[in-house]
Design a protein around this motif. Structure first.
Motif, short mmCIF file in Angstrom:
data_model
loop_
_atom_site.label_atom_id
_atom_site.label_comp_id
_atom_site.label_asym_id
_atom_site.label_seq_id
_atom_site.Cartn_x
_atom_site.Cartn_y
_atom_site.Cartn_z
N CYS A 55 0.81 -0.90 0.14
CA CYS A 55 -0.19 -0.26 -0.17
C CYS A 55 1.06 1.24 0.01
O CYS A 55 0.67 2.29 -0.27
CB CYS A 55 -0.73 0.34 1.03
N LEU A 58 1.57 1.94 -3.49
CA LEU A 58 0.81 2.26 -4.37
C LEU A 58 0.17 3.69 -4.05
O LEU A 58 -0.04 4.99 -4.60
CB LEU A 58 -0.93 1.28 -4.05
N VAL A 67 -7.81 0.28 -2.16
CA VAL A 67 -7.14 -0.08 -2.45
C VAL A 67 -8.08 -1.18 -1.65
O VAL A 67 -8.26 -0.66 -0.29
CB VAL A 67 -6.19 -0.31 -2.02
N GLY A 111 -5.08 -0.02 2.60
CA GLY A 111 -6.33 -0.98 1.78
C GLY A 111 -7.73 -1.30 2.79
O GLY A 111 -7.64 -2.78 1.81
N TRP A 121 -7.43 -0.77 -6.38
CA TRP A 121 -6.61 -2.13 -6.22
C TRP A 121 -7.21 -3.65 -5.46
O TRP A 121 -7.96 -2.39 -5.13
CB TRP A 121 -5.54 -1.81 -6.14
N LEU A 142 -2.10 -9.08 -5.88
CA LEU A 142 -2.55 -7.58 -6.31
C LEU A 142 -2.95 -7.80 -8.24
O LEU A 142 -2.68 -8.53 -8.71
CB LEU A 142 -1.03 -6.90 -6.35
#
Ligand code: AMP
Ligand code: MG
Length: 332
Positions: A55, A58, A67, A111, A121, A142
């Motif tokens: 995370c 990202l 996410v 997330g 995601w 992922l």
């Protein structure tokens, strides 16, 4: 949808490789004593560290992307979670990320999305926790989903064998929609990727099928009846995690069956998204047990689907038919 996604792919590959370092570090510390006691704390530490690491990446590269991850940091922030949190911070350090406890919790909480959005995601920081604890197969999974379509899928499989490589090399497999499925030794980011393709067995009697080790995750009784119906004579390959998707994608197996053990269980998107795209781009076919396409527009769960059927693309309908024919009464 553009057909490139190179930036997303590179970011995801880097994140999964880095998370794998933390997972391996934790797994190598599992003692036989902890195994015997069925101590689940290593998986908790690795799960959180993996989610934090991915995370974080990202957030740096795609700060606006939600996410949908399996974990949240709530439990780590409680006084009872302090010791775990320290260990998670330590493992992030092993993977090269010096961070404070607060930063680590913030990364994990990135997330925490659960709603569908046009671009998000989905992450399983350690898929196959039972396999992780047994020092067998597990995966870091992922995927990027755009307008309900899986655009990018990455599977880190630290304990999967790689032809010609020593044990423990591991496999990194990935796919971008329309660009094929690929793999590379997990430890060798600069090596040339190999394109992967499903096996060509078209006669069901020659098929090798894989399923969960855990009979609570996929019915072994039902799959046994299906195997008999299809004339499959080889024993099932039982393996934890989305490594089963990789096994079909690269032709180690022809079939992966995930058969509900009870009515009402909803599969989670992070248990499937990355694996599905890798198989599809390797030439395989994936539906649920009713032959329906997986529907990624429903949030964290596949509410419109039941179970999953993954084939090399040959005989998919015959497999779905056999599943229906032998469905237990409560699943029919
Ligand atoms: P596997 O390693 O293939 O057995 O699958 C592991 C995944 O099974 C976990 O990530 C869980 O999300 C999921 N899971 C947990 N309970 C169930 C269930 N009753 N049926 C199917 N999957 C489950
Ligand atoms: Mg999982």
């Amino acid at each position: 949808m553009t057909d490139s996604y190179q930036r997303e792919l590179q970011s995801a590959l880097e994140a999964v490789r880095q998370a794998a370092i933390a997972c391996r570090s934790v797994q190598s510390s599992i003692t036989t004593e902890a195994l015997a006691k069925k101590d689940k704390s290593p998986v908790t530490v690795a799960d959180f560290a993996s989610q934090a690491i991915i995370c974080r990446q990202l957030q740096l590269d795609f700060p606006a992307d939600p996410v949908i991850g399996e974990e949240g940091a709530a439990e780590l922030k409680l006084p009872t979670g302090a010791e775990f949190l320290n260990r998670v911070v330590q493992e992030c350090g092993v993977a090269g990320l010096a961070a404070s406890a607060t930063e680590v919790c913030d990364w994990i909480d990135r997330g925490g999305a659960s709603q569908y959005s046009p671009r998000f995601w989905t992450l399983d920081p350690i898929d196959g926790t039972k396999g992780f604890l047994r020092k067998e197969q597990y995966a870091i999974a992922l995927a990027l989903i755009i307008d309900g379509q899986i655009a990018v899928g990455v599977l880190g499989c630290p304990n999967m064998p790689m032809d010609g490589k020593p044990d423990g090399t591991g496999v990194l497999a990935w796919a971008v929609r329309g660009q094929g499925a690929w793999m590379q030794p997990l430890n060798e980011p600069d090596s040339a990727p190999t394109r992967i393709a499903v096996a060509q067995a078209s006669n069901t009697t020659d098929m090798r099928f894989c399923e969960s080790v855990e009979s609570g995750h996929s019915s072994h009784d039902w799959s046994g009846l299906i195997a008999t119906e299809l004339g499959i004579h080889l024993d099932p390959i039982r393996m934890d995690s989305q490594c089963k998707y990789l096994a079909v994608a690269r032709g180690d197996a022809d079939l992966y069956l995930r058969l509900p053990t009870r009515k009402g269980y909803q599969e989670k998107i992070w248990d499937h998204a990355a694996g599905i795209l890798v198989v599809q781009e390797a030439g395989g076919h994936v539906t649920d047990i009713h032959g329906r396409n997986p529907d990624f527009t429903q949030g964290a769960s596949l509410t419109q689907n039941e179970g999953m059927v993954v084939t090399n693309g040959k005989s998919h309908q015959a497999v779905v038919f056999a599943i229906k024919k032998h469905a237990p009464a409560e699943m029919a």
